[in-house]
Design a protein around this motif. Structure first.
Motif, PDB file in Angstrom:
ATOM      1  N   GLN A  32     -80.107   5.401 -19.842  1.00  5.68           N
ATOM      2  CA  GLN A  32     -81.418   5.016 -19.323  1.00  5.68           C
ATOM      3  C   GLN A  32     -81.625   5.407 -17.863  1.00  5.68           C
ATOM      4  O   GLN A  32     -82.739   5.350 -17.360  1.00  5.68           O
ATOM      5  CB  GLN A  32     -81.598   3.503 -19.447  1.00  5.68           C
ATOM      6  CG  GLN A  32     -81.630   3.015 -20.875  1.00  5.68           C
ATOM      7  CD  GLN A  32     -81.693   1.504 -20.930  1.00  5.68           C
ATOM      8  OE1 GLN A  32     -80.690   0.816 -20.851  1.00  5.68           O
ATOM      9  NE2 GLN A  32     -82.902   0.966 -21.048  1.00  5.68           N
ATOM     10  N   GLU A 171     -74.639  -5.090 -26.918  1.00  9.08           N
ATOM     11  CA  GLU A 171     -75.539  -5.500 -28.001  1.00  9.08           C
ATOM     12  C   GLU A 171     -75.308  -4.755 -29.325  1.00  9.08           C
ATOM     13  O   GLU A 171     -76.204  -4.056 -29.824  1.00  9.08           O
ATOM     14  CB  GLU A 171     -76.996  -5.348 -27.546  1.00  9.08           C
ATOM     15  CG  GLU A 171     -77.305  -6.171 -26.301  1.00  9.08           C
ATOM     16  CD  GLU A 171     -78.788  -6.232 -25.948  1.00  9.08           C
ATOM     17  OE1 GLU A 171     -79.554  -5.420 -26.484  1.00  9.08           O
ATOM     18  OE2 GLU A 171     -79.164  -7.100 -25.146  1.00  9.08           O
ATOM     19  N   GLU A 371     -86.949   3.191 -20.983  1.00  9.84           N
ATOM     20  CA  GLU A 371     -86.891   2.026 -21.878  1.00  9.84           C
ATOM     21  C   GLU A 371     -86.940   2.474 -23.348  1.00  9.84           C
ATOM     22  O   GLU A 371     -87.855   2.139 -24.082  1.00  9.84           O
ATOM     23  CB  GLU A 371     -88.007   1.049 -21.493  1.00  9.84           C
ATOM     24  CG  GLU A 371     -88.050  -0.249 -22.268  1.00  9.84           C
ATOM     25  CD  GLU A 371     -86.755  -1.041 -22.276  1.00  9.84           C
ATOM     26  OE1 GLU A 371     -85.982  -0.954 -21.308  1.00  9.84           O
ATOM     27  OE2 GLU A 371     -86.509  -1.728 -23.273  1.00  9.84           O
TER      28      GLU A 371
HETATM   29  C1  BGC Z   1     -80.863  -3.452 -23.524  1.00  6.77           C
HETATM   30  C2  BGC Z   1     -81.410  -2.574 -22.419  1.00  6.77           C
HETATM   31  C3  BGC Z   1     -82.926  -2.650 -22.383  1.00  6.77           C
HETATM   32  C4  BGC Z   1     -83.340  -4.090 -22.210  1.00  6.77           C
HETATM   33  C5  BGC Z   1     -84.845  -4.314 -22.094  1.00  6.77           C
HETATM   34  C6  BGC Z   1     -81.564  -4.779 -23.682  1.00  6.77           C
HETATM   35  O1  BGC Z   1     -81.573  -5.163 -25.014  1.00  6.77           O
HETATM   36  O2  BGC Z   1     -79.478  -3.632 -23.359  1.00  6.77           O
HETATM   37  O3  BGC Z   1     -80.959  -1.273 -22.619  1.00  6.77           O
HETATM   38  O4  BGC Z   1     -83.467  -1.848 -21.370  1.00  6.77           O
HETATM   39  O5  BGC Z   1     -82.895  -4.824 -23.322  1.00  6.77           O
HETATM   40  O6  BGC Z   1     -85.489  -4.036 -23.278  1.00  6.77           O
END
Ligand code: BGC
Length: 421
Positions: A32, A171, A371
């Motif tokens: 990202q 996650e 994002e």
């Molecule tokens: C993720 C990020 C993401 C953030 C906001 C999380 O679930 O680890 O990569 O940018 O959420 O959506």
């Protein structure tokens, strides 16, 4: 009171003191932020035009070249911790071959952090995988957990003198749900059986990587970052109330139950809430905000007491130290971030007053970022980025957060809901 979290009423309100040594900071991830040219599943899918996002990742925020500026800026903003991730496809561009230049680059990143007093929390896998994993069937391959553990071990071996806190996978449930179950993300292996299979591999990968990393560096602290949601029944729906407990298990405990005993901490990542109906319906989206309820630019309800729910529950069930490794919002105008941070920290403090052993809070994100399917539009950063010039601008809320980081204290009014008996 547990955990060294103290509260004191003064003339200007309630002072919520966090324990000495509590880590304050923010987070980034490789894909990202870094930008650049390498072969991972997302970049390959992008090249083939398979990703339906507004905009391509391209140079992202150019963190790969500008990490020093961003890390120094974070330190100036009072941060003493930062979550970063290592891009597997850079470190192991071909199966079994470690790229020494990539390792040297990450070493430099970690050295800058050390120099400015920022403790790195290094994630081995944040959603993206090297393109060569396809020949193993991506995360459906039986041998992939072992292959991942070998890579994770290499990281600790080569970077472990500069970082002592590690996270195996970011996650895993989200990756299994989006890359497999719903098939919206690469590698687009849609279907619930594939979702479940990927989930099982990812969980096993964590457990194997944990063992391998601890074998190589027994002194390292190794954990996992798990997506969490507050599970609140939709108002007036009796059935939702009845199934809240199993929904909560599915959303918040299923992943943590599997890694129980194979983790030194739990990284709780909290954004908002989801009703039991959505969880069982596999809607894959957070709740819509209620009438008049504050929402982020993503349309997610701003729901600070949910952080209390997920931290309290995780502490009660596992008794494992907790870091809040992600919590934040998309807020381009920066009108809600200050209140968001204050209210979430007030509720976190309540969980700590009740005994939860929470060791740190990392706001998502250090700067604006790519994002995923939403492209560059959502603005999650404490520091804004102008994508034409790549200029960094500190948002006012980052200054508010700086005071909290420096003083280890949040001040709220005496009638703040988190203080209610
Ligand atoms: C993720 C990020 C993401 C953030 C906001 C999380 O679930 O680890 O990569 O940018 O959420 O959506």
């Amino acid at each position: 009171m547990g955990s060294g979290a103290l509260m004191e009423y003064r003339d200007d309100g309630a002072h919520l003191r966090f324990p000495r040594g509590f880590l304050w900071g923010s987070g980034t991830s490789a894909y990202q932020f870094e930008g650049g040219d390498y072969r991972c599943d997302w970049s390959e899918s992008e090249r083939r035009g398979e990703i339906r996002a507004p905009g391509r990742v391209g140079q992202a925020t150019d963190f790969w070249n500008r990490f020093s500026e961003d890390i120094r800026l974070a330190a100036e903003l009072g941060h003493d911790a930062m979550k970063i991730s290592v891009e597997w496809a850079r470190v192991e561009p071909d199966e079994g071959c470690i790229d020494q230049d990539a390792i040297a680059h990450y070493r430099e990143m970690l050295m800058v952090m050390r120099e400015v007093g920022i403790r790195p929390i290094v994630v081995a896998h944040h959603f993206t995988s090297p393109a060569w994993l396809e020949s193993h069937g991506w995360w459906l391959g039986n041998d992939v957990p072992g292959i991942f553990a070998r890579y994770a071990g290499q990281l600790v071996e080569r970077l472990g003198d500069l970082a002592d806190t590690w996270c195996t996978i970011n996650e895993p449930a989200l990756l299994a749900a989006f890359g497999y179950g719903t098939g919206k993300w690469p590698p687009f292996r849609k279907g619930w059986p594939t979702g479940l299979a990927a989930y099982a591999r990812l969980s096993r990968a964590h457990n194997l990587a944990y063992a391998e990393m601890k074998r190589i560096a027994p002194q390292a602290t190794v954990g996992i970052c798990l997506n969490s949601v507050a599970v609140r029944p939709a108002p007036g729906k009796r059935l939702e109330r009845l199934v809240r407990a199993p929904a909560n298990w599915l959303a918040n405990f299923r992943a943590a139950d599997i890694v129980r005993g194979h983790t030194d901490f739990l990284g709780v990542q909290y954004y908002s809430r989801m009703s039991p109906g959505r969880i069982f319906g596999a809607v894959g989206r957070l709740d819509d905000p209620g009438e008049g309820e504050a929402r982020t630019d993503m349309g997610w309800p701003i729901f600070p007491s949910g952080l209390y729910d997920v931290v309290r529950d995780a502490w009660k069930r596992y008794g494992t130290p907790i870091y809040v490794t992600e919590n934040g919002l998309a807020d381009a105008r920066d009108t809600q971030r200050e209140g968001f941070i204050r209210d979430h920290l007030a509720w976190l403090h309540r969980a700590m007053r009740e005994g939860a052993d929470v060791r740190g809070y990392l706001h998502w994100a250090t700067t604006d970022n790519f994002e995923w399917l939403h492209g560059f539009e959502p603005r999650f950063g404490l520091i804004g980025i102008d994508y034409d010039t790549l200029e960094r601008t500190v948002r006012p809320s980052a200054r508010y957060y700086e005071r909290i980081c420096r003083e280890g204290e949040v001040i709220v009014t005496e009638n703040h809901p988190s203080l209610a008996p």
